[in-house]
Scaffold this motif. Sequence first.
Motif, PDB file in Angstrom:
ATOM      1  N   ILE A  77       0.853  -1.204   0.000  1.00 49.40           N
ATOM      2  CA  ILE A  77       0.000   0.000   0.000  1.00 49.40           C
ATOM      3  C   ILE A  77       0.886   1.251   0.000  1.00 49.40           C
ATOM      4  N   PHE A  78       1.981   1.201   0.747  1.00 48.08           N
ATOM      5  CA  PHE A  78       2.854   2.381   0.869  1.00 48.08           C
ATOM      6  C   PHE A  78       3.776   2.568  -0.338  1.00 48.08           C
ATOM      7  N   ARG A  85       8.639  12.314   0.801  1.00 49.04           N
ATOM      8  CA  ARG A  85       7.631  13.251   1.303  1.00 49.04           C
ATOM      9  C   ARG A  85       6.992  12.725   2.589  1.00 49.04           C
ATOM     10  N   LEU A  86       6.603  11.418   2.586  1.00 49.11           N
ATOM     11  CA  LEU A  86       5.907  10.876   3.758  1.00 49.11           C
ATOM     12  C   LEU A  86       6.784  10.957   5.006  1.00 49.11           C
ATOM     13  N   THR A  89       6.484  14.641   6.040  1.00 58.43           N
ATOM     14  CA  THR A  89       5.182  15.123   6.530  1.00 58.43           C
ATOM     15  C   THR A  89       4.695  14.327   7.757  1.00 58.43           C
ATOM     16  N   HIS A  93       3.863  15.842  11.316  1.00 59.90           N
ATOM     17  CA  HIS A  93       2.564  15.539  11.929  1.00 59.90           C
ATOM     18  C   HIS A  93       2.745  15.118  13.387  1.00 59.90           C
ATOM     19  N   ARG A 107      -1.339  17.284   3.904  1.00 59.63           N
ATOM     20  CA  ARG A 107      -2.790  17.408   3.689  1.00 59.63           C
ATOM     21  C   ARG A 107      -3.563  16.937   4.912  1.00 59.63           C
ATOM     22  N   MET A 109      -6.170  14.475   6.922  1.00 61.32           N
ATOM     23  CA  MET A 109      -6.135  13.006   6.930  1.00 61.32           C
ATOM     24  C   MET A 109      -7.071  12.388   5.890  1.00 61.32           C
ATOM     25  N   HIS A 113      -5.527  10.155   2.578  1.00 60.63           N
ATOM     26  CA  HIS A 113      -5.773   8.720   2.471  1.00 60.63           C
ATOM     27  C   HIS A 113      -6.907   8.368   1.511  1.00 60.63           C
ATOM     28  N   ALA A 118      -7.595   1.800   2.634  1.00 59.87           N
ATOM     29  CA  ALA A 118      -7.087   1.258   3.906  1.00 59.87           C
ATOM     30  C   ALA A 118      -8.261   0.745   4.739  1.00 59.87           C
ATOM     31  N   PHE A 123      -5.155  -0.077   9.697  1.00 56.31           N
ATOM     32  CA  PHE A 123      -4.994   0.958  10.721  1.00 56.31           C
ATOM     33  C   PHE A 123      -4.376   0.337  11.982  1.00 56.31           C
ATOM     34  N   LEU A 126      -0.725  -0.498  11.523  1.00 56.59           N
ATOM     35  CA  LEU A 126       0.139   0.687  11.580  1.00 56.59           C
ATOM     36  C   LEU A 126       0.331   1.131  13.028  1.00 56.59           C
TER      37      LEU A 126
HETATM   38  C1  HEM Z   1      -3.399   7.080  12.860  1.00 60.17           C
HETATM   39  C2  HEM Z   1      -3.168   6.614  11.675  1.00 60.17           C
HETATM   40  C3  HEM Z   1      -2.526   7.413  10.581  1.00 60.17           C
HETATM   41  C4  HEM Z   1      -1.963   8.648  10.617  1.00 60.17           C
HETATM   42  C5  HEM Z   1      -1.822   9.588  11.796  1.00 60.17           C
HETATM   43  C6  HEM Z   1      -1.476   8.933   9.277  1.00 60.17           C
HETATM   44  C7  HEM Z   1      -0.841  10.093   8.915  1.00 60.17           C
HETATM   45  C8  HEM Z   1      -0.442  10.389   7.642  1.00 60.17           C
HETATM   46  C9  HEM Z   1       0.158  11.638   7.242  1.00 60.17           C
HETATM   47  C10 HEM Z   1       0.443  12.796   8.156  1.00 60.17           C
HETATM   48  C11 HEM Z   1       0.410  11.566   5.922  1.00 60.17           C
HETATM   49  C12 HEM Z   1       1.084  12.639   5.059  1.00 60.17           C
HETATM   50  C13 HEM Z   1       0.095  13.412   4.212  1.00 60.17           C
HETATM   51  C14 HEM Z   1       0.775  14.317   3.220  1.00 60.17           C
HETATM   52  O1  HEM Z   1       1.970  14.167   2.969  1.00 60.17           O
HETATM   53  O2  HEM Z   1       0.095  15.201   2.681  1.00 60.17           O
HETATM   54  C15 HEM Z   1      -0.016  10.256   5.483  1.00 60.17           C
HETATM   55  C16 HEM Z   1       0.103   9.786   4.197  1.00 60.17           C
HETATM   56  C17 HEM Z   1      -0.038   8.463   3.874  1.00 60.17           C
HETATM   57  N1  HEM Z   1      -0.582   7.475   4.660  1.00 60.17           N
HETATM   58 FE1  HEM Z   1      -1.202   7.683   6.538  1.00 60.17          FE
HETATM   59  N2  HEM Z   1      -1.745   7.863   8.470  1.00 60.17           N
HETATM   60  C18 HEM Z   1      -2.384   6.913   9.236  1.00 60.17           C
HETATM   61  C19 HEM Z   1      -2.825   5.688   8.796  1.00 60.17           C
HETATM   62  C20 HEM Z   1      -2.506   5.129   7.596  1.00 60.17           C
HETATM   63  C21 HEM Z   1      -2.825   3.779   7.185  1.00 60.17           C
HETATM   64  C22 HEM Z   1      -3.601   2.767   8.025  1.00 60.17           C
HETATM   65  C23 HEM Z   1      -2.292   3.630   5.934  1.00 60.17           C
HETATM   66  C24 HEM Z   1      -2.315   2.445   4.998  1.00 60.17           C
HETATM   67  C25 HEM Z   1      -2.616   1.276   5.250  1.00 60.17           C
HETATM   68  C26 HEM Z   1      -1.659   4.858   5.567  1.00 60.17           C
HETATM   69  C27 HEM Z   1      -1.011   5.085   4.382  1.00 60.17           C
HETATM   70  C28 HEM Z   1      -0.524   6.303   3.968  1.00 60.17           C
HETATM   71  C29 HEM Z   1       0.103   6.521   2.685  1.00 60.17           C
HETATM   72  C30 HEM Z   1       0.377   5.468   1.622  1.00 60.17           C
HETATM   73  C31 HEM Z   1       0.398   7.897   2.607  1.00 60.17           C
HETATM   74  C32 HEM Z   1       1.038   8.662   1.450  1.00 60.17           C
HETATM   75  C33 HEM Z   1      -0.066   9.279   0.603  1.00 60.17           C
HETATM   76  C34 HEM Z   1       0.427  10.208  -0.494  1.00 60.17           C
HETATM   77  O3  HEM Z   1       1.598  10.607  -0.483  1.00 60.17           O
HETATM   78  O4  HEM Z   1      -0.375  10.566  -1.379  1.00 60.17           O
HETATM   79  N3  HEM Z   1      -1.811   5.749   6.593  1.00 60.17           N
HETATM   80  N4  HEM Z   1      -0.530   9.566   6.550  1.00 60.17           N
END
Ligand code: HEM
Length: 161
Positions: A77-78, A85-86, A89, A93, A107, A109, A113, A118, A123, A126
Amino acid sequence: MRKTLLLCAFVLAGMSASAWAQEEEPVAPYEQSDANAGAQPITDPDVLAAFHGREGIVRITNRTIDLALADPQLGPIFQPFDMVRLRRTLNEHFCYLLGGGCTYTGRDMRAAHAGMGAQTRDFNLLVRHLRTAMEEEGVPFRMQNRFLAVLAPMRSDVVPR
Ligand code: HEM
């Protein structure tokens, strides 16, 4: 020879154009704001100290991402996304929410996503990796829970209903 040179020029031009496109358009335009972090920061300095300040938060963020990438369920998924970037960011966060005084430039949440599909089990996985990372950093269980309590309500924005 001339044909080969011409071909090389085209290949190089194509490469730099796509590299440029990746740099300039990583995500759709959005308005930057700390409000995108989705919660108010924890203001208790004991929590920040338990995470070993900004340096500890960087280690925890990177470790969480490494564990997610190595996870057979989460890794695929990732992987397609921009991990440079991730790392930036997600660190902002966590740092913002833990009261480390960072600005969050990502961005909200829901937008971050959207369309990822997901599920609750993702969740939970993670969160488990984050727990491991916090454990390895020596963050006391009680302090881990303080942070997880801030993140828990974000599930409804990460997991589509
Ligand atoms: C409490 C749970 C979570 C938090 C606090 C969180 C937080 C974040 C943050 C802050 C970003 C960055 C957004 C940006 O760069 O604009 C992000 C991106 C992302 N998250 Fe999460 N996330 C969570 C759960 C999850 C889960 C469960 C998955 C996948 C199974 C996931 C997959 C991703 C992916 C793939 C990105 C990159 C998206 C992109 O660059 O377009 N996250 N998340």
